[in-house]
Write an enzyme that holds these catalytic residues in place. Structure first.
Site, PDB file in Angstrom:
ATOM      1  N   LYS A  89       0.843  -1.212   0.000  1.00 33.43           N
ATOM      2  CA  LYS A  89       0.000   0.000   0.000  1.00 33.43           C
ATOM      3  C   LYS A  89       0.872   1.253   0.000  1.00 33.43           C
ATOM      4  CE  LYS A  89      -1.618   1.563   4.085  1.00 33.43           C
ATOM      5  NZ  LYS A  89      -1.186   2.970   4.288  1.00 33.43           N
ATOM      6  N   ASN A  90       1.880   1.261   0.860  1.00 29.18           N
ATOM      7  CA  ASN A  90       2.695   2.473   1.000  1.00 29.18           C
ATOM      8  C   ASN A  90       3.608   2.718  -0.201  1.00 29.18           C
ATOM      9  OD1 ASN A  90       1.461   2.940   3.388  1.00 29.18           O
ATOM     10  ND2 ASN A  90       3.246   2.575   4.688  1.00 29.18           N
ATOM     11  N   CYS A  93      -4.018  12.846  13.367  1.00 27.23           N
ATOM     12  CA  CYS A  93      -4.739  11.578  13.364  1.00 27.23           C
ATOM     13  C   CYS A  93      -4.447  10.888  14.680  1.00 27.23           C
ATOM     14  CB  CYS A  93      -4.355  10.723  12.171  1.00 27.23           C
ATOM     15  SG  CYS A  93      -2.680  10.140  12.257  1.00 27.23           S
ATOM     16  N   ARG A 124       1.262  14.867  13.236  1.00 24.36           N
ATOM     17  CA  ARG A 124       1.670  14.644  11.848  1.00 24.36           C
ATOM     18  C   ARG A 124       1.706  15.914  10.993  1.00 24.36           C
ATOM     19  NH1 ARG A 124      -0.329   8.754   9.967  1.00 24.36           N
ATOM     20  NH2 ARG A 124       1.552   8.949   8.729  1.00 24.36           N
ATOM     21  N   ASP A 164       5.483   0.879  12.041  1.00 23.84           N
ATOM     22  CA  ASP A 164       4.263   0.213  11.566  1.00 23.84           C
ATOM     23  C   ASP A 164       4.141  -1.230  12.048  1.00 23.84           C
ATOM     24  OD1 ASP A 164       3.441   2.507  10.361  1.00 23.84           O
ATOM     25  OD2 ASP A 164       3.796   1.865   8.297  1.00 23.84           O
ATOM     26  N   ARG A 181      -8.404  -0.178   5.585  1.00 22.70           N
ATOM     27  CA  ARG A 181      -7.583   0.825   4.881  1.00 22.70           C
ATOM     28  C   ARG A 181      -6.297   0.202   4.352  1.00 22.70           C
ATOM     29  NH1 ARG A 181      -5.543   5.083   8.399  1.00 22.70           N
ATOM     30  NH2 ARG A 181      -4.264   5.262   6.552  1.00 22.70           N
TER      31      ARG A 181
HETATM   32  C1  UD1 Z   1       4.816   6.974   6.225  1.00 20.12           C
HETATM   33  C2  UD1 Z   1       3.943   5.735   6.125  1.00 20.12           C
HETATM   34  C3  UD1 Z   1       3.473   5.308   7.500  1.00 20.12           C
HETATM   35  C4  UD1 Z   1       4.650   5.138   8.443  1.00 20.12           C
HETATM   36  C5  UD1 Z   1       5.547   6.365   8.442  1.00 20.12           C
HETATM   37  C6  UD1 Z   1       6.837   6.173   9.222  1.00 20.12           C
HETATM   38  C7  UD1 Z   1       2.912   5.974   3.948  1.00 20.12           C
HETATM   39  C8  UD1 Z   1       1.679   6.246   3.171  1.00 20.12           C
HETATM   40  N1  UD1 Z   1       2.800   6.039   5.276  1.00 20.12           N
HETATM   41  O1  UD1 Z   1       4.011   8.014   6.765  1.00 20.12           O
HETATM   42  O2  UD1 Z   1       2.757   4.080   7.371  1.00 20.12           O
HETATM   43  O3  UD1 Z   1       4.195   4.916   9.753  1.00 20.12           O
HETATM   44  O4  UD1 Z   1       5.922   6.703   7.078  1.00 20.12           O
HETATM   45  O5  UD1 Z   1       7.534   5.084   8.746  1.00 20.12           O
HETATM   46  O6  UD1 Z   1       3.940   5.673   3.404  1.00 20.12           O
HETATM   47  N2  UD1 Z   1       7.179  14.798  10.219  1.00 20.12           N
HETATM   48  C9  UD1 Z   1       7.374  16.139  10.473  1.00 20.12           C
HETATM   49  N3  UD1 Z   1       7.120  17.020   9.453  1.00 20.12           N
HETATM   50  C10 UD1 Z   1       6.715  16.609   8.200  1.00 20.12           C
HETATM   51  C11 UD1 Z   1       6.549  15.230   7.964  1.00 20.12           C
HETATM   52  C12 UD1 Z   1       6.789  14.335   8.990  1.00 20.12           C
HETATM   53  O7  UD1 Z   1       7.731  16.537  11.581  1.00 20.12           O
HETATM   54  O8  UD1 Z   1       6.535  17.459   7.322  1.00 20.12           O
HETATM   55  C13 UD1 Z   1       7.433  13.824  11.297  1.00 20.12           C
HETATM   56  C14 UD1 Z   1       6.195  12.986  11.671  1.00 20.12           C
HETATM   57  O9  UD1 Z   1       5.359  13.650  12.563  1.00 20.12           O
HETATM   58  C15 UD1 Z   1       6.851  11.756  12.261  1.00 20.12           C
HETATM   59  C16 UD1 Z   1       8.124  11.592  11.423  1.00 20.12           C
HETATM   60  O10 UD1 Z   1       8.366  12.868  10.835  1.00 20.12           O
HETATM   61  O11 UD1 Z   1       7.204  11.997  13.589  1.00 20.12           O
HETATM   62  C17 UD1 Z   1       8.064  10.553  10.349  1.00 20.12           C
HETATM   63  O12 UD1 Z   1       6.888  10.740   9.563  1.00 20.12           O
HETATM   64  P1  UD1 Z   1       6.862  10.408   8.009  1.00 20.12           P
HETATM   65  O13 UD1 Z   1       8.015   9.523   7.689  1.00 20.12           O
HETATM   66  O14 UD1 Z   1       6.696  11.648   7.238  1.00 20.12           O
HETATM   67  O15 UD1 Z   1       5.511   9.562   7.908  1.00 20.12           O
HETATM   68  P2  UD1 Z   1       4.511   9.527   6.685  1.00 20.12           P
HETATM   69  O16 UD1 Z   1       5.234   9.736   5.406  1.00 20.12           O
HETATM   70  O17 UD1 Z   1       3.327  10.374   6.986  1.00 20.12           O
END
Ligand code: UD1
Length: 417
Positions: free
Chosen positions: A22-23, A118, A123, A306, A398
Site C-alpha cells: 500500500k505504501n 490523526c 503529523r 508500523d 484501509r
Molecule cells: C509513512 C507511512 C506510515 C509510516 C511512516 C513512518 C505511507 C503512506 N505512510 O508516513 O505508514 O508509519 O511513514 O515510517 O507511506 N514529520 C514532520 N514534518 C513533516 C513530515 C513528517 O515533523 O513534514 C514527522 C512525523 O510527525 C513523524 C516523522 O516525521 O514523527 C516521520 O513521519 P513520516 O516519515 O513523514 O511519515 P509519513 O510519510 O506520513
C-alpha cells in the site's frame, strides 16, 4: 457497522500470499499525474487505494481498476487537470498530500487540504512544504488549504531534511522529477517504498540515483508510458510473521524478498521464532516459549513503527519484561488500553512501553483506533481465550487486503459480522 469475530487459540498452518505494498502504491499513483498512460500491477485493493484513485479521478485522471487482476490502468490524457485535493478526500488518508509535488511540478499550482492530525500524532507537513519552497514554490496556508504556486518551472537545488520523513522525501522527489536542473536531497528516508518509487520513476524516463541517504535527481521532461509491478507489502509480511510466531505451526510466505526485512527477521529470531528461507519463500514456525525483547522504532533500516503494535502482542507472550521505545510518532500507543482490557500487563511512560509476560489473554469486545492498532487486536484475538469482537474495522480495511480470508485459509477462526 462491520465487526470482526475471532475465536482464539487455534493454531494457524498453511500458506499466506503477501499483497502488493500500500505504501509503495500510493506515491506511485500520485506520480501518475506526471504521466500519460500506465498499467500498475500488484496493487492491493484496500480502502486507501480507492481513496487515492477517487482523488485522481477528482483531479481528472481516468483510473480503471481490475479487481480480478489487482491492477490499475491510468489514462491521463486531459490537458488541463483540476489542481485541487479537497478536504473530504485528504482527511481520511494523509497520503493525499503526495499529489502536491506532482501537481506543482506539472501545472505550477496546487491547492491541497491540510491533512490535520490523526490517532497516532499531530503529523505536520512542514518538511514537505520546506522542500517545495526550496524548489521555488510560493506557499501559503488559507482556510485549511495549502495554496502553492510556482511562477516559472521548479528549479533543482540542494535540500537537507532536518528530520527523516518518508512522505516529505517522496513529495520532494516527485516535485523535482521534472524541475529544471539537478536536485540533491540529503538526509532522506530510504524505506524500500521510497526506492520502489525511484525504480518506477526511472522506468518512466527519470534520472534518479541514490547513495546512503542522498538522492540525486536530474530533471526531465520526457516521460514514457509503462507498466510496473509494485513491490510486496513488507509491513503485511511482518504482521503475519508475528502471527505465525505466536500461534503458527508452520506458515509459508511465497515470493517475498527477505533482504528487505533483515532487521525484523533478526529481531524476531531473538525471541525464539524459527524463520528460514528457500529461494523466494520464507517459512515461519511458532514458538511456545518466547523470549523477552527490547526494541526501539526507527526509520528504515531500523525496526518499523508500523510493526510496533503487532510486536507488542508478541511481547505479552514472552517470558520476562520487554520494552518498546517509540521514536517516530508521539501518540502511537492507542492499542495499549484495549490490549490491557484483554489482560495484557503493559505500562507506558513517556514514549516507552514496558510489557510483562507471559500473560494469558482473554477475549473481549475491543475498539480499533488506527490501521496497525487494529491488526494488533486481531493478533491478540488469535491467541486469546474465547471470543474477541473488534469494532471499527474500517481502519483495518484501509491497509490489509483480504485479512480474514488469508487467516481463514490457515485455519484461524475469524469472520466478519
Ligand atoms: C509513512 C507511512 C506510515 C509510516 C511512516 C513512518 C505511507 C503512506 N505512510 O508516513 O505508514 O508509519 O511513514 O515510517 O507511506 N514529520 C514532520 N514534518 C513533516 C513530515 C513528517 O515533523 O513534514 C514527522 C512525523 O510527525 C513523524 C516523522 O516525521 O514523527 C516521520 O513521519 P513520516 O516519515 O513523514 O511519515 P509519513 O510519510 O506520513
Amino acid at each position: 457497522m462491520q465487526r470482526l469475530l475471532i475465536k482464539g487459540k487455534n493454531k494457524i498452518n498453511g500458506t499466506i500470499n503477501i499483497s502488493g505494498s500500500k505504501n509503495a502504491s500510493l506515491p506511485i499513483l500520485a506520480a501518475s499525474i506526471l504521466t500519460k498512460k500506465l498499467v500498475l500491477k500488484n496493487i492491493p485493493l484496500v480502502k486507501d487505494i480507492f481513496t487515492m484513485t477517487d482523488l485522481l479521478r477528482f483531479i481528472g485522471i481516468k483510473c480503471q481498476i481490475s479487481k480480478k487482476k489487482n491492477l490499475i490502468k491510468i489514462n491521463n490524457l486531459k490537458k488541463n487537470l483540476n489542481t485541487v485535493a479537497p478536504y473530504k478526500l485528504v482527511k481520511t488518508m494523509r497520503a493525499g498530500i503526495l499529489v502536491l509535488g506532482p501537481l506543482l511540478a506539472k501545472f505550477g499550482k496546487a491547492k491541497i487540504s491540510l491533512p490535520g492530525g490523526c490517532a497516532i500524532g499531530s503529523r505536520p507537513v512542514d518538511l514537505h512544504l520546506m522542500a517545495l519552497k526550496k524548489l521555488g514554490a510560493r506557499i501559503k496556508i488559507k482556510n485549511g488549504y495549502i495554496i502553492a504556486k510556482s511562477p516559472g518551472n521548479l528549479r533543482g537545488t540542494n535540500i537537507t531534511f532536518p528530520k527523516i520523513s518518508v512522505g516529505a522525501t517522496e513529495n520532494a522527489i516527485l516535485a523535482a522529477f521534472c524541475a529544471e536542473g539537478i536536485t540533491t536531497l540529503n538526509n532522506c528516508a530510504i524505506e524500500p517504498e521510497v526506492k520502489d518509487l525511484i525504480k518506477f520513476l526511472n522506468k518512466i524516463g527519470g534520472k534518479i540515483k541514490f547513495k546512503n541517504r542522498k538522492i540525486i535527481i536530474v530533471g526531465t521532461k520526457k516521460i514514457l508510458n509503462t507498466s510496473y509491478k509494485i513491490m510486496f507489502d513488507r509491513i503485511e509480511l511482518g504482521t503475519y510473521i508475528i502471527a505465525a510466531g505466536i500461534c503458527g505451526k508452520k506458515i509459508k510466505f511465497p515470493n517475498v524478498d527477505a533482504n528487505l526485512i533483515k532487521t525484523e527477521i533478526k529481531t524476531l529470531k531473538k525471541t525464539g521464532i524459527n524463520i528460514s528461507f528457500d529461494k523466494n519463500n520464507l517459512f515461519v514456525e511458532g514458538c511456545e516459549k518466547l523470549k523477552k525483547l527490547n526494541i526501539k522504532t526507527e526509520p528504515y533500516p531500523g525496526f518499523p513503527t508500523d510493526l510496533q503494535a503487532q510486536i507488542m502482542v508478541l511481547m505479552t507472550q514472552a517470558k520476562g519484561i520487554s520494552k518498546i521505545k517509540e521514536n517516530i510518532f508521539e501518540n502511537r500507543f492507542m492499542h495499549v488500553s484495549e490490549l490491557k482490557r484483554m489482560g495484557a500487563k503493559i505500562n507506558i511512560r513517556n514514549n516507552v512501553a514496558t510489557i510483562e509476560g507471559p500473560t494469558n489473554l482473554s477475549g473481549a469486545e475491543v475498539m480499533a483506533t488506527d490501521l496497525r492498532a487494529s491488526v494488533s487486536l486481531v493478533l491478540a484475538g488469535l491467541i486469546a481465550e474465547n471470543r474477541t469482537i473488534i469494532n471499527r474495522i474500517y481502519h483495518l480495511d484501509r491497509g490489509y487486503f483480504s485479512l480474514e480470508k488469508k487467516l481463514k485459509n490457515c485455519k484461524a477462526n475469524i469472520k466478519r459480522i
